[in-house]
Design a protein around this motif. Structure first.
Motif, PDB file in Angstrom:
ATOM      1  N   GLU A  91      18.923   8.025  30.769  1.00  0.00           N
ATOM      2  CA  GLU A  91      18.527   9.418  30.787  1.00  0.00           C
ATOM      3  C   GLU A  91      19.430  10.172  31.756  1.00  0.00           C
ATOM      4  O   GLU A  91      20.003   9.593  32.669  1.00  0.00           O
ATOM      5  N   ILE A  92      19.539  11.473  31.493  1.00  0.00           N
ATOM      6  CA  ILE A  92      20.384  12.330  32.316  1.00  0.00           C
ATOM      7  C   ILE A  92      19.590  13.579  32.664  1.00  0.00           C
ATOM      8  O   ILE A  92      18.859  14.113  31.838  1.00  0.00           O
ATOM      9  N   PHE A  93      19.740  14.012  33.902  1.00  0.00           N
ATOM     10  CA  PHE A  93      18.978  15.128  34.439  1.00  0.00           C
ATOM     11  C   PHE A  93      19.917  16.253  34.863  1.00  0.00           C
ATOM     12  O   PHE A  93      21.106  16.030  35.089  1.00  0.00           O
ATOM     13  N   LEU A  94      19.347  17.445  35.015  1.00  0.00           N
ATOM     14  CA  LEU A  94      20.094  18.568  35.576  1.00  0.00           C
ATOM     15  C   LEU A  94      19.119  19.623  36.046  1.00  0.00           C
ATOM     16  O   LEU A  94      17.937  19.605  35.689  1.00  0.00           O
ATOM     17  N   GLU A  95      19.620  20.523  36.892  1.00  0.00           N
ATOM     18  CA  GLU A  95      18.894  21.729  37.270  1.00  0.00           C
ATOM     19  C   GLU A  95      19.724  22.910  36.796  1.00  0.00           C
ATOM     20  O   GLU A  95      20.949  22.896  36.893  1.00  0.00           O
ATOM     21  N   VAL A  96      19.027  23.923  36.296  1.00  0.00           N
ATOM     22  CA  VAL A  96      19.683  25.145  35.840  1.00  0.00           C
ATOM     23  C   VAL A  96      18.892  26.328  36.385  1.00  0.00           C
ATOM     24  O   VAL A  96      17.661  26.265  36.486  1.00  0.00           O
ATOM     25  N   ARG A  97      19.604  27.372  36.742  1.00  0.00           N
ATOM     26  CA  ARG A  97      18.938  28.552  37.275  1.00  0.00           C
ATOM     27  C   ARG A  97      17.947  29.111  36.259  1.00  0.00           C
ATOM     28  O   ARG A  97      18.256  29.224  35.072  1.00  0.00           O
ATOM     29  N   ALA A  98      16.782  29.485  36.751  1.00  0.00           N
ATOM     30  CA  ALA A  98      15.757  30.067  35.880  1.00  0.00           C
ATOM     31  C   ALA A  98      16.218  31.400  35.301  1.00  0.00           C
ATOM     32  O   ALA A  98      15.729  31.805  34.244  1.00  0.00           O
ATOM     33  N   ASP A  99      17.157  32.063  35.969  1.00  0.00           N
ATOM     34  CA  ASP A  99      17.650  33.347  35.476  1.00  0.00           C
ATOM     35  C   ASP A  99      18.952  33.209  34.670  1.00  0.00           C
ATOM     36  O   ASP A  99      19.707  34.168  34.543  1.00  0.00           O
ATOM     37  N   ASN A 100      19.196  32.023  34.111  1.00  0.00           N
ATOM     38  CA  ASN A 100      20.394  31.795  33.294  1.00  0.00           C
ATOM     39  C   ASN A 100      19.984  31.279  31.910  1.00  0.00           C
ATOM     40  O   ASN A 100      20.172  30.107  31.581  1.00  0.00           O
ATOM     41  N   PRO A 101      19.423  32.167  31.071  1.00  0.00           N
ATOM     42  CA  PRO A 101      18.950  31.722  29.758  1.00  0.00           C
ATOM     43  C   PRO A 101      20.071  31.212  28.848  1.00  0.00           C
ATOM     44  O   PRO A 101      19.828  30.344  28.012  1.00  0.00           O
ATOM     45  N   ARG A 102      21.279  31.712  29.024  1.00  0.00           N
ATOM     46  CA  ARG A 102      22.379  31.246  28.179  1.00  0.00           C
ATOM     47  C   ARG A 102      22.664  29.758  28.426  1.00  0.00           C
ATOM     48  O   ARG A 102      22.793  28.983  27.491  1.00  0.00           O
ATOM     49  N   ALA A 103      22.729  29.358  29.691  1.00  0.00           N
ATOM     50  CA  ALA A 103      22.945  27.944  30.005  1.00  0.00           C
ATOM     51  C   ALA A 103      21.756  27.103  29.527  1.00  0.00           C
ATOM     52  O   ALA A 103      21.938  26.015  28.972  1.00  0.00           O
ATOM     53  N   GLN A 104      20.547  27.600  29.729  1.00  0.00           N
ATOM     54  CA  GLN A 104      19.365  26.871  29.279  1.00  0.00           C
ATOM     55  C   GLN A 104      19.439  26.616  27.771  1.00  0.00           C
ATOM     56  O   GLN A 104      19.109  25.526  27.294  1.00  0.00           O
ATOM     57  N   SER A 105      19.870  27.617  27.029  1.00  0.00           N
ATOM     58  CA  SER A 105      19.996  27.495  25.576  1.00  0.00           C
ATOM     59  C   SER A 105      21.011  26.415  25.191  1.00  0.00           C
ATOM     60  O   SER A 105      20.768  25.618  24.275  1.00  0.00           O
ATOM     61  N   VAL A 106      22.129  26.379  25.895  1.00  0.00           N
ATOM     62  CA  VAL A 106      23.141  25.347  25.625  1.00  0.00           C
ATOM     63  C   VAL A 106      22.536  23.963  25.867  1.00  0.00           C
ATOM     64  O   VAL A 106      22.674  23.060  25.032  1.00  0.00           O
ATOM     65  N   TYR A 107      21.867  23.801  26.988  1.00  0.00           N
ATOM     66  CA  TYR A 107      21.287  22.496  27.306  1.00  0.00           C
ATOM     67  C   TYR A 107      20.231  22.088  26.279  1.00  0.00           C
ATOM     68  O   TYR A 107      20.180  20.932  25.864  1.00  0.00           O
ATOM     69  N   ARG A 108      19.409  23.025  25.846  1.00  0.00           N
ATOM     70  CA  ARG A 108      18.415  22.712  24.810  1.00  0.00           C
ATOM     71  C   ARG A 108      19.098  22.294  23.510  1.00  0.00           C
ATOM     72  O   ARG A 108      18.647  21.372  22.841  1.00  0.00           O
ATOM     73  N   ARG A 109      20.187  22.973  23.172  1.00  0.00           N
ATOM     74  CA  ARG A 109      20.923  22.619  21.960  1.00  0.00           C
ATOM     75  C   ARG A 109      21.449  21.184  22.032  1.00  0.00           C
ATOM     76  O   ARG A 109      21.558  20.497  21.026  1.00  0.00           O
ATOM     77  N   PHE A 110      21.736  20.701  23.226  1.00  0.00           N
ATOM     78  CA  PHE A 110      22.208  19.335  23.433  1.00  0.00           C
ATOM     79  C   PHE A 110      21.060  18.338  23.568  1.00  0.00           C
ATOM     80  O   PHE A 110      21.297  17.156  23.803  1.00  0.00           O
ATOM     81  N   GLY A 111      19.827  18.810  23.441  1.00  0.00           N
ATOM     82  CA  GLY A 111      18.685  17.903  23.466  1.00  0.00           C
ATOM     83  C   GLY A 111      17.995  17.752  24.801  1.00  0.00           C
ATOM     84  O   GLY A 111      17.117  16.897  24.956  1.00  0.00           O
ATOM     85  N   PHE A 112      18.333  18.574  25.779  1.00  0.00           N
ATOM     86  CA  PHE A 112      17.639  18.540  27.061  1.00  0.00           C
ATOM     87  C   PHE A 112      16.287  19.231  26.915  1.00  0.00           C
ATOM     88  O   PHE A 112      16.162  20.208  26.188  1.00  0.00           O
TER      89      PHE A 112
END
Length: 143
Positions: free
Chosen positions: A97-118
């Motif tokens: 498994e792989i983990f990360l933290e992303v800023r709550a105010d960065n929806p674009r990055a969150q979207s990329v990570y979700r697209r990759f299955g996070f």
């Protein structure tokens, strides 16, 4: 990434993360752990470093330490290519498994990570220096 890349990397770091940029000492510390527990890469466009990314891996877990792409090179697949490389390296190292933290105010990055299955697994309140929360995310690599 090598120490010779640090001037360009640190400029990208300061521009991309103005409120909570890593220091050069922190970045040197990360590079000192390569390849034992770290994997850092850079992306070049016309021989110019335009992005970098880093992974920490130990035992069966890995963490995306950082991904940064100069703004003028965003939205053309460089960040996705960097993340793809980090995921591949995590698998090569046996991470499950792989983990990360992303800023709550960065929806674009969150979207990329979700697209990759996070998937979101929690929140770190006031994680960043400016008081912004971090969303913790995880991806299982055996899926």
């Amino acid at each position: 990434m090598t120490e010779a890349d640090l001037p360009a990397v640190m400029e990208i770091e300061r521009v991309t993360f103005p409120l909570d940029a890593w220091s050069e000492g922190m970045m040197r510390g990360e590079l000192a752990e390569m390849p034992r527990t770290r994997h850092y890469v850079v992306a070049l466009v016309d021989d110019e470093i335009v992005a970098y990314a880093g992974l920490a891996a130990a035992a069966d877990q890995a963490d995306v330490q950082t991904i940064a792409v100069l703004e003028k090179h965003q939205r053309n697949g460089i960040g996705s290519a960097m993340l793809t490389e980090l995921l591949a390296e995590a698998r090569r190292r046996g991470a499950r498994e792989i983990f990360l933290e992303v800023r709550a105010d960065n929806p674009r990055a969150q979207s990329v990570y979700r697209r990759f299955g996070f998937e979101e697994i929690g929140t770190r309140r006031r994680y960043y220096d400016d008081g912004t929360d971090a969303i913790m995310m995880r991806k299982r690599l055996d899926d």
